[in-house]
Design an enzyme around this catalytic site. Structure first.
Site, PDB file in Angstrom:
ATOM      1  N   GLU A  56       2.018   5.780  16.582  1.00 27.10           N
ATOM      2  CA  GLU A  56       2.042   7.029  15.818  1.00 27.10           C
ATOM      3  C   GLU A  56       0.639   7.614  15.838  1.00 27.10           C
ATOM      4  OE1 GLU A  56       5.408   5.766  12.488  1.00 27.10           O
ATOM      5  OE2 GLU A  56       3.294   5.865  11.924  1.00 27.10           O
ATOM      6  N   ASP A  67      -1.069  10.263   1.471  1.00 27.79           N
ATOM      7  CA  ASP A  67      -1.924   9.200   1.974  1.00 27.79           C
ATOM      8  C   ASP A  67      -2.901   8.678   0.938  1.00 27.79           C
ATOM      9  OD1 ASP A  67      -1.281   8.745   4.832  1.00 27.79           O
ATOM     10  OD2 ASP A  67      -1.636  10.905   4.951  1.00 27.79           O
ATOM     11  N   TYR A 181      12.434   5.522   9.491  1.00 20.90           N
ATOM     12  CA  TYR A 181      11.195   4.984   8.920  1.00 20.90           C
ATOM     13  C   TYR A 181      11.440   4.776   7.437  1.00 20.90           C
ATOM     14  CZ  TYR A 181       6.081   4.714   8.080  1.00 20.90           C
ATOM     15  OH  TYR A 181       4.807   4.332   7.746  1.00 20.90           O
TER      16      TYR A 181
END
Lengths: 281, 403
Positions: A56, A67, A181
């Protein structure tokens, strides 16, 4: 529908090979442009050679709200070095000159939207990217995006979360191709010591709604995590742990060496951990 | 300007092409849960009576609609009325929404709230409501803003809230929202995100507007009682846009009422020097539709889709995006938006202080400056309601340097 298209991608092929050998895949994330796009080229080739099954490439964004601090800092370094989405697509083209490793572009939605969905998809596909994941895009808002990515034979990977209901997991899987995912825990990206207790239950819920390969990410950094996941998932995603090797290293050479070591030890654990077949019902 | 999204979706929470729900998957089910709780609360008599009781007896509603006689005389233009949201408990309109969402948090069984704050007014409102309702509260605030709004930091701590400084990005409101969202996504099972403006993913822009719409409902009745006619113009400052939409909403159906939102023009028209998202006509650069922090709206950004830094002397207006409903009102030309400079806002603060004896918040001073700059365009019998959204106590450091 999508399955026919996705069957032909490098991602699906790699997962089929992994499944055939009952081996857990290792998906690696690094932020493109950290510390430079040239360094990222070197890192990607190193990761692929060390055994990463899917890579990725993070597209840096000014406001990475999903994040944790490690990838936030990487994003800042990459933006400072001048990395843009167009630059990342050019990097994909350069990677493809020497590697066929499956590549997923991992971005926030706005940079893609500003380039234009059609222009982005066409450029990504012709550069040699295999799939796209937009962190802040869910099935509900992605109708045009999915249609256009599919037209260009790009896999669309969506995130499933611990808070997703079974009904949503089915919807998310239905919009995904290549792999699903699954986020291991509520929270942002970042290495953690242990896996959450409710992860096996989440994986079972996801398995019951899709035949897609399932990669588990967020908080996975150690060979021990990978060994545990070997009985449960199709792949483990490792990101912040690799990004922090890049951050700590004194040089690009040293970073590449550290990345290779990390991936080799994760891969080792994946090969020798419990295989899914052994514990699957 | 047209939208770059190729088709409008049927998802709820859209204002034309704007709005929507662009968040990490972990937040989707909590957003649905919030939407359901909010929809149920609308027709829940006990919720509504508690909400109105707190607005009246805790916050101090209704607020006066005051005829600003000396300001009117001094400017020699329209008759000017001030909607005195600055008189509310905690000093700004933010308490209206904080009470509404605080009660929703209780109703949803969430014992902890997180909030972001720029000027600190929303942080203080959230902290105060949390103390009143017995909720744990954490407020994220850019360290740049903590320095310029120190009084509000102390107030939050006084009522027992933990204030966490945010060092990332430009260390202002945008960065505080990022950090609050990271906390929320991590602690989502026991935490409600008490977002302070008409921003973010659905249902926030709609819900926050509805909680603030009390401003316009009162103002409409009050002006009809005082003047026996509707206003010709509404003025309000626009950061995210909650006080302005709160005033505008009740008048949207009154075609004769012009609505003017005033943005922060900062210290120049170049990207990074201002926070003007809808004032491109005045030469402010860098705003295009895009996705930031959950919603599709006008966003100040560079050509690569990276969000721009902003500047305003007013922490509450210092933000690169605008509420999606404002984006839609601007496209439809139902409301007009323009920007005034830092200096014009400071001058306007002094003007109001000396003509009316009211020290406005720097945010609200932008609305006054916007009115002053439009003076040549008014007719003698024009009638203005200006939302005085907050008081200036928190800005005394900035103001005293000018004396």
């Amino acid at each position: 529908m999508s399955v026919a298209a996705s069957n032909s991608t490098r991602i699906s092929k790699r997962f089929a090979e992994l499944r055939a050998s009952a081996e857990l895949g290792i998906v690696t994330y690094i932020t493109a442009g950290d510390p430079s796009l040239d360094a990222t080229l070197r890192f990607v080739l190193t990761l692929a050679e060390a055994g990463a099954d899917v890579i990725e490439l993070g597209v840096p964004f000014s406001d990475p709200l999903a994040d944790g601090p490690t990838i936030q800092r990487a994003s800042e370094r990459a933006l400072k070095s001048g990395a843009t989405l167009a630059g990342v697509l050019d990097l994909v083209r350069r990677i493809r000159k020497s590697s066929q490793v499956p590549l997923v572009l991992f971005s926030y939605y706005n940079p893609i939207l500003q380039m234009g969905l059609e222009k982005f998809a066409s450029a990504a596909a012709s550069a040699g990217a295999d799939g796209v994941l937009a962190t802040d895009l869910t099935p509900e808002e992605s109708e045009d995006y999915r249609r256009i990515m599919r037209l260009h034979n790009l896999d669309t990977i969506f995130l499933g979360a611990p808070t997703s209901t079974d009904e949503r997991l089915a919807k998310i899987a239905g919009c995904s191709s290549g792999f699903l995912y699954l986020i291991s825990r509520t929270g942002v990206t970042g290495a953690k010591d242990s896996l959450p207790d409710d992860l096996p239950a989440l994986l079972r819920r996801a398995r019951s709604v899709t035949v897609l390969p399932i990669a588990v990410g967020f908080g996975i950094s150690l060979p021990g995590h990978v060994s545990v996941l070997g009985g449960l998932a199709d792949a483990a995603v490792v990101g912040s742990a690799l990004v922090s090797e890049i951050e700590k290293a004194k040089s690009v050479d040293a970073a590449a060496t550290a990345l290779a070591e990390r991936v080799r030890s994760l891969k080792e654990a994946a090969r020798h951990g419990l295989s899914r077949r052994e514990v699957a019902p | 300007m047209s939208s770059i999204l190729q088709s409008s979706t049927t998802a709820p929470g859209r204002f034309g092409p704007y709005g929507g729900r662009y968040v990490p998957e972990t937040l989707m089910v909590p957003l649905f849960e919030l939407e359901r709780a909010y929809e149920a609360a609308k027709s829940d008599a006990s919720f509504q009576s508690r909400f109105h009781d707190l607005l009246k007896n805790f916050a101090g509603r209704p607020t006066p609609l005051q005829f600003a006689s000396r300001l009117t005389e001094k400017l020699g233009g329209p008759r000017i009325y001030l909607k005195r949201e600055d008189l509310l408990h905690t000093g700004a309109h933010k308490i209206n929404n904080a009470i509404g969402q605080g009660l929703l948090a209780v109703k949803m069984g969430k014992p902890r709230i997180v909030a972001e704050t720029g000027a600190g007014q929303h942080g203080v409102a959230s902290a105060t409501v949390a103390a009143h309702l017995g909720l744990e509260c954490v407020v994220y605030m850019g360290t740049e803003d903590m320095a310029r709004q120190a009084l509000n930091v102390a107030r939050m701590r006084m009522v027992g809230t933990q204030v966490i400084g945010v060092e990332s990005g430009s260390r202002t409101l945008k960065d505080a929202i990022n950090e609050a969202m990271r906390d929320w996504v991590t602690n989502v099972r026991n935490t409600h995100y008490l977002l302070g403006s008409v921003l973010g993913a659905h249902p926030y822009p709609t819900m926050v507007r509805d909680f603030q719409a009390v401003i316009g409902r009162e103002a409409r009745e009050q002006i009809l009682a005082a003047e026996k006619r509707l206003p010709t113009h509404l003025f309000a400052c626009v950061g995210g846009g909650s006080n302005s939409i709160g005033l505008f909403h009740q008048f949207l159906g009154d075609a004769s009422v012009k609505m003017i939102g005033i943005e922060a023009g900062g210290r120049g028209a170049g990207l990074g020097e201002h926070a003007a998202r809808l004032a491109a006509r005045q030469g402010f650069s860098g705003a295009r539709p895009g996705v930031l922090q959950g919603t599709y709206t006008y966003v100040l950004q560079n050509e690569d889709g990276q969000i721009a830094t902003t500047h305003s002397i007013s922490a509450g207006l210092d933000y690169p995006a605008i509420g999606p409903e404002h984006a839609w009102l601007a496209d439809q030309r139902r409301a007009e938006y323009s920007a005034v400079s830092d200096q014009a806002a400071l001058d306007a603060a002094r003007l109001l202080s000396r003509t009316e004896g009211i020290i406005p918040a720097l945010e609200s001073a932008h609305a006054i400056a916007g009115l002053v700059e439009r003076l040549p365009q008014f007719k003698k019998d024009d009638l203005v309601i200006l939302n005085l959204s907050g008081r200036g106590d928190k800005d005394m450091d900035t103001y005293s340097r000018l004396l």
